[in-house]
Design a protein around this motif. Structure first.
Motif, mmCIF file in Angstrom:
data_model
loop_
_atom_site.group_PDB
_atom_site.id
_atom_site.type_symbol
_atom_site.label_atom_id
_atom_site.label_comp_id
_atom_site.label_asym_id
_atom_site.label_seq_id
_atom_site.Cartn_x
_atom_site.Cartn_y
_atom_site.Cartn_z
ATOM 1 N N ALA A 75 -5.236 2.369 7.736
ATOM 2 C CA ALA A 75 -5.134 1.760 8.979
ATOM 3 C C ALA A 75 -5.496 2.561 10.063
ATOM 4 C CB ALA A 75 -3.684 1.127 9.200
ATOM 5 N N GLU A 76 -5.867 2.096 11.294
ATOM 6 C CA GLU A 76 -6.440 2.886 12.480
ATOM 7 C C GLU A 76 -5.063 4.098 12.607
ATOM 8 O OE1 GLU A 76 -8.062 1.095 15.808
ATOM 9 O OE2 GLU A 76 -6.702 2.720 17.115
ATOM 10 N N MET A 77 -4.133 3.407 12.877
ATOM 11 C CA MET A 77 -2.872 4.214 13.270
ATOM 12 C C MET A 77 -2.600 5.489 12.268
ATOM 13 S SD MET A 77 0.817 2.368 12.772
ATOM 14 C CE MET A 77 1.331 2.322 11.303
ATOM 15 N N MET A 78 -3.055 5.328 10.857
ATOM 16 C CA MET A 78 -2.931 6.400 9.848
ATOM 17 C C MET A 78 -4.225 7.108 9.901
ATOM 18 S SD MET A 78 -0.079 5.668 8.217
ATOM 19 C CE MET A 78 1.304 4.254 8.491
ATOM 20 N N ASP A 79 -5.257 7.004 10.902
ATOM 21 C CA ASP A 79 -6.311 7.702 10.519
ATOM 22 C C ASP A 79 -6.612 8.541 11.655
ATOM 23 O OD1 ASP A 79 -9.925 6.612 10.094
ATOM 24 O OD2 ASP A 79 -9.076 8.617 10.409
ATOM 25 N N ARG A 80 -6.452 9.980 11.572
ATOM 26 C CA ARG A 80 -6.684 11.054 12.719
ATOM 27 C C ARG A 80 -7.870 11.073 13.010
ATOM 28 N NH1 ARG A 80 -4.238 15.268 11.119
ATOM 29 N NH2 ARG A 80 -3.387 14.935 9.092
ATOM 30 N N GLU A 81 -9.005 10.532 12.585
ATOM 31 C CA GLU A 81 -10.121 10.369 13.182
ATOM 32 C C GLU A 81 -10.280 9.237 14.384
ATOM 33 O OE1 GLU A 81 -11.224 13.279 10.375
ATOM 34 O OE2 GLU A 81 -11.530 11.368 9.290
ATOM 35 N N ARG A 82 -9.493 8.314 13.897
ATOM 36 C CA ARG A 82 -9.647 7.062 14.799
ATOM 37 C C ARG A 82 -8.403 7.090 15.803
ATOM 38 N NH1 ARG A 82 -10.221 1.813 11.841
ATOM 39 N NH2 ARG A 82 -9.104 2.781 10.353
ATOM 40 N N ALA A 83 -7.289 7.230 15.528
ATOM 41 C CA ALA A 83 -6.156 6.946 16.366
ATOM 42 C C ALA A 83 -6.230 7.509 17.572
ATOM 43 C CB ALA A 83 -4.947 7.479 15.273
ATOM 44 N N SER A 84 -5.696 6.974 18.763
ATOM 45 C CA SER A 84 -5.527 7.349 19.852
ATOM 46 C C SER A 84 -4.012 7.034 20.175
ATOM 47 C CB SER A 84 -6.223 6.695 21.062
ATOM 48 O OG SER A 84 -5.712 6.956 22.196
ATOM 49 N N PHE A 133 -0.635 10.495 9.625
ATOM 50 C CA PHE A 133 -2.087 11.122 9.575
ATOM 51 C C PHE A 133 -2.209 11.828 8.061
ATOM 52 C CE2 PHE A 133 -2.947 11.810 14.261
ATOM 53 C CZ PHE A 133 -2.909 10.615 14.359
ATOM 54 N N SER A 134 -1.031 12.426 7.558
ATOM 55 C CA SER A 134 -0.811 12.948 6.245
ATOM 56 C C SER A 134 -1.280 11.665 5.142
ATOM 57 C CB SER A 134 0.237 13.358 6.036
ATOM 58 O OG SER A 134 0.477 14.406 6.849
ATOM 59 N N GLN A 135 -0.563 10.486 5.272
ATOM 60 C CA GLN A 135 -0.774 9.515 4.419
ATOM 61 C C GLN A 135 -2.208 8.935 4.794
ATOM 62 O OE1 GLN A 135 2.013 5.739 4.786
ATOM 63 N NE2 GLN A 135 0.516 4.492 4.576
ATOM 64 N N GLY A 136 -2.841 8.962 5.857
ATOM 65 C CA GLY A 136 -4.055 8.307 6.043
ATOM 66 C C GLY A 136 -5.044 9.344 5.176
ATOM 67 N N ASP A 137 -4.743 10.631 5.252
ATOM 68 C CA ASP A 137 -5.556 11.518 4.370
ATOM 69 C C ASP A 137 -5.469 11.466 3.086
ATOM 70 O OD1 ASP A 137 -4.590 14.548 6.611
ATOM 71 O OD2 ASP A 137 -6.064 12.795 6.872
ATOM 72 N N LEU A 138 -4.102 11.017 2.476
ATOM 73 C CA LEU A 138 -4.059 10.683 1.117
ATOM 74 C C LEU A 138 -4.715 9.395 0.591
ATOM 75 C CD1 LEU A 138 -2.024 11.979 -0.901
ATOM 76 C CD2 LEU A 138 -0.333 10.538 -0.200
ATOM 77 N N GLU A 139 -4.678 8.246 1.673
ATOM 78 C CA GLU A 139 -5.391 7.281 1.442
ATOM 79 C C GLU A 139 -6.966 7.392 1.139
ATOM 80 O OE1 GLU A 139 -3.691 5.040 4.655
ATOM 81 O OE2 GLU A 139 -2.123 3.931 3.108
ATOM 82 N N LYS A 140 -7.521 8.174 2.202
ATOM 83 C CA LYS A 140 -8.895 8.638 1.984
ATOM 84 C C LYS A 140 -9.191 9.081 0.803
ATOM 85 C CE LYS A 140 -9.350 8.859 7.196
ATOM 86 N NZ LYS A 140 -9.398 10.121 8.289
ATOM 87 N N SER A 141 -8.411 10.198 0.334
ATOM 88 C CA SER A 141 -8.766 10.877 -0.870
ATOM 89 C C SER A 141 -8.547 9.776 -2.193
ATOM 90 C CB SER A 141 -7.634 12.148 -0.936
ATOM 91 O OG SER A 141 -6.517 11.603 -1.402
ATOM 92 N N MET A 142 -7.849 8.731 -1.999
ATOM 93 C CA MET A 142 -7.953 7.927 -3.082
ATOM 94 C C MET A 142 -8.793 6.776 -2.826
ATOM 95 S SD MET A 142 -3.758 7.820 -2.822
ATOM 96 C CE MET A 142 -3.275 6.488 -3.657
ATOM 97 N N GLY A 143 -9.708 6.947 -2.057
ATOM 98 C CA GLY A 143 -10.915 5.919 -1.709
ATOM 99 C C GLY A 143 -10.502 4.719 -1.110
ATOM 100 N N ALA A 187 10.381 15.338 4.999
ATOM 101 C CA ALA A 187 9.017 14.781 5.451
ATOM 102 C C ALA A 187 9.097 15.171 7.033
ATOM 103 C CB ALA A 187 9.210 13.269 5.327
ATOM 104 N N PRO A 188 7.854 15.227 7.458
ATOM 105 C CA PRO A 188 7.904 15.565 9.078
ATOM 106 C C PRO A 188 8.630 14.779 10.072
ATOM 107 C CG PRO A 188 5.677 15.443 8.091
ATOM 108 C CD PRO A 188 6.704 14.862 7.128
ATOM 109 N N TYR A 189 8.748 13.510 9.825
ATOM 110 C CA TYR A 189 9.809 12.540 10.633
ATOM 111 C C TYR A 189 10.888 11.985 9.805
ATOM 112 C CZ TYR A 189 11.494 9.011 13.506
ATOM 113 O OH TYR A 189 12.478 8.139 14.416
ATOM 114 N N HIS A 190 10.736 11.275 8.598
ATOM 115 C CA HIS A 190 11.625 10.550 8.028
ATOM 116 C C HIS A 190 12.505 11.708 7.160
ATOM 117 C CE1 HIS A 190 9.126 7.128 9.057
ATOM 118 N NE2 HIS A 190 10.613 6.547 9.208
ATOM 119 N N ASN A 191 13.349 12.483 7.656
ATOM 120 C CA ASN A 191 14.306 13.542 7.241
ATOM 121 C C ASN A 191 15.850 13.432 7.581
ATOM 122 O OD1 ASN A 191 14.279 14.482 9.776
ATOM 123 N ND2 ASN A 191 12.372 15.375 9.528
ATOM 124 N N TRP A 192 16.509 13.963 7.288
ATOM 125 C CA TRP A 192 17.935 14.230 7.412
ATOM 126 C C TRP A 192 18.257 14.178 8.988
ATOM 127 C CZ3 TRP A 192 22.877 13.176 6.983
ATOM 128 C CH2 TRP A 192 23.792 13.872 7.669
#
Ligand code: EP7
Ligand code: MG
Ligand code: ZN
Length: 344
Positions: free
Chosen positions: A272-281, A258-268, A78-83
């Motif tokens: 959350a804002e922090m997962m949404d690449r369009e909204r998160a600052s 943001f990958s999780q956010g993309d996945l959630e969007k594709s699942m309809g 995973a990008p962060y949660h790795n060895w």
């Protein structure tokens, strides 16, 4: 084939003996992410040795080596949660024990120290780069297993850790007496479950009271709260390093979010804002995270251990960089982590 795996793995434990390029490995400012990837297993072995756990708990080196390689293999890329995250979290546990003399000044026992280091190494095993609310929202297998008790991912990390301990030739606790064995498993459970951030919020208030009332070394509840506090400090220890490390960590975390956010969007479902690449600052979210979580936590640590005060100073510096970055981001506001490049 087995010979190849064995020789390759034995080789990965001989590297750091002659690695004199690493300076200040036992200092708070050292970044474990700067250790060469292929030397990491060897440095884990070194940490166990330097803390005296191999002798005190009669751990066979081959068993420990195999255990470390199985834990490393248990992490996904995973990008962060790795060895590398697991290694850095375990390294901070080592830094706390060495620099705050936790065992010598009997804040924790040697057995609690052993469980603390092992818990950090194992605390995110088999993480999929998605958080607990994703598991329940999308009804994953892990949610069906654990959502009734909460801390879905953390229960999975614990279950995976137990599986490795039960694998032939990997039980590093085999020389412990039966009461020591059941205590260390209990500690592993408490430590790994305490890395669930939402349960940290519940304990943060009690930790605050414990510190202001004065820590009692032989109070079992104080010991549990202290170990839970240490686990969260280790999990967030990237925040105590210099800006380059903090920035790189944020890139990896928001890449994962943001990958999780993309996945959630594709699942309809709406992320959350922090997962949404369009909204998160990112700078705003980081200032909030540091203000609400990281700073109070490390201020508690420094209240109890003044030697930890430099960590608080570094965190405040990093927070100020994020604050200045906020207006930079607004000017160049592109979406997602791409705009992280403008930060030096
Ligand atoms: C201790 O357990 C974890 C688990 C997962 C993660 Cl990613 C982290 C973690 N480690 N570093 C960070 C940084 C720099 N920013 C973060 C921003 C938000 C959140 C988050 O989960 N917010 C929701 C929550 C408050 C209910 C976590 C962040 N985080 C720690
Ligand atoms: Mg975790
Ligand atoms: Zn973690």
């Amino acid at each position: 084939y087995h010979m190849k795996v064995e020789t390759e793995s034995v080789q990965s434990f001989l590297n750091c003996r002659d690695d004199h390029s690493i300076k200040d490995f036992d200092k708070f400012h050292f970044s474990p992410r700067s250790v060469p990837y292929k030397h990491m297993p060897c440095y884990v072995l070194k940490m166990f040795g330097e803390l005296g756990f191999i002798n005190t708990w009669r751990i066979k080196t081959t068993t420990l080596a195999r255990f470390i390689l199985f834990v490393k293999k248990g992490y996904r890329d995973a990008p962060y949660h790795n060895w590398v995250h697991a290694f850095s979290v375990a390294h901070f546990a080592y830094l706390l024990m060495v620099n705050l003399n936790l065992i010598k000044n009997d804040y924790i026992t040697s057995l609690q120290g052993l469980a603390f280091l092992v818990s950090c190494l194992c605390h995110d095993i088999d993480h999929r780069g998605t958080n607990n609310s994703f598991q329940t929202k999308c009804g994953t297998v892990l949610a069906s297993l654990y959502s009734s008790e909460g801390s879905v991912m953390e229960r999975h990390h614990l279950a995976q850790s137990m599986c490795i301990l039960n694998t032939d030739g990997c039980n590093i606790f085999e020389s412990l007496s039966s009461e020591e064995y059941s205590e260390v498993l209990d500690l592993l459970r408490n430590n790994i479950l305490s890395t669930d951030l939402t349960s940290h919020f519940r304990m943060a208030e009690q930790q605050r009271e414990m510190i202001s009332a004065g820590f009692k070394k032989n109070d079992p509840t104080h010991r549990k709260l202290l170990l839970a506090m240490f686990m969260t400090c280790c999990d967030l220890s990237d925040q105590t390093k210099d800006w380059r490390v903090t920035k790189k960590t944020a890139e990896q975390i928001y890449d994962e979010f943001f990958s999780q956010g993309d996945l959630e969007k594709s699942m309809g479902t709406a992320p959350a804002e922090m997962m949404d690449r369009e909204r998160a600052s990112i700078p705003d979210l980081q200032v909030q995270f540091i203000t609400n979580l990281v700073l109070p936590l490390f201020k508690n640590l420094a209240d109890l251990f003044p030697a930890a005060q430099p960590l608080v100073d570094t965190i405040i510096n990093n927070k100020n960089v994020w604050k200045h970055a906020r207006h930079l981001f607004q000017e160049y506001s592109q979406n997602g982590t791409k705009s992280m490049e403008i930060l030096l």
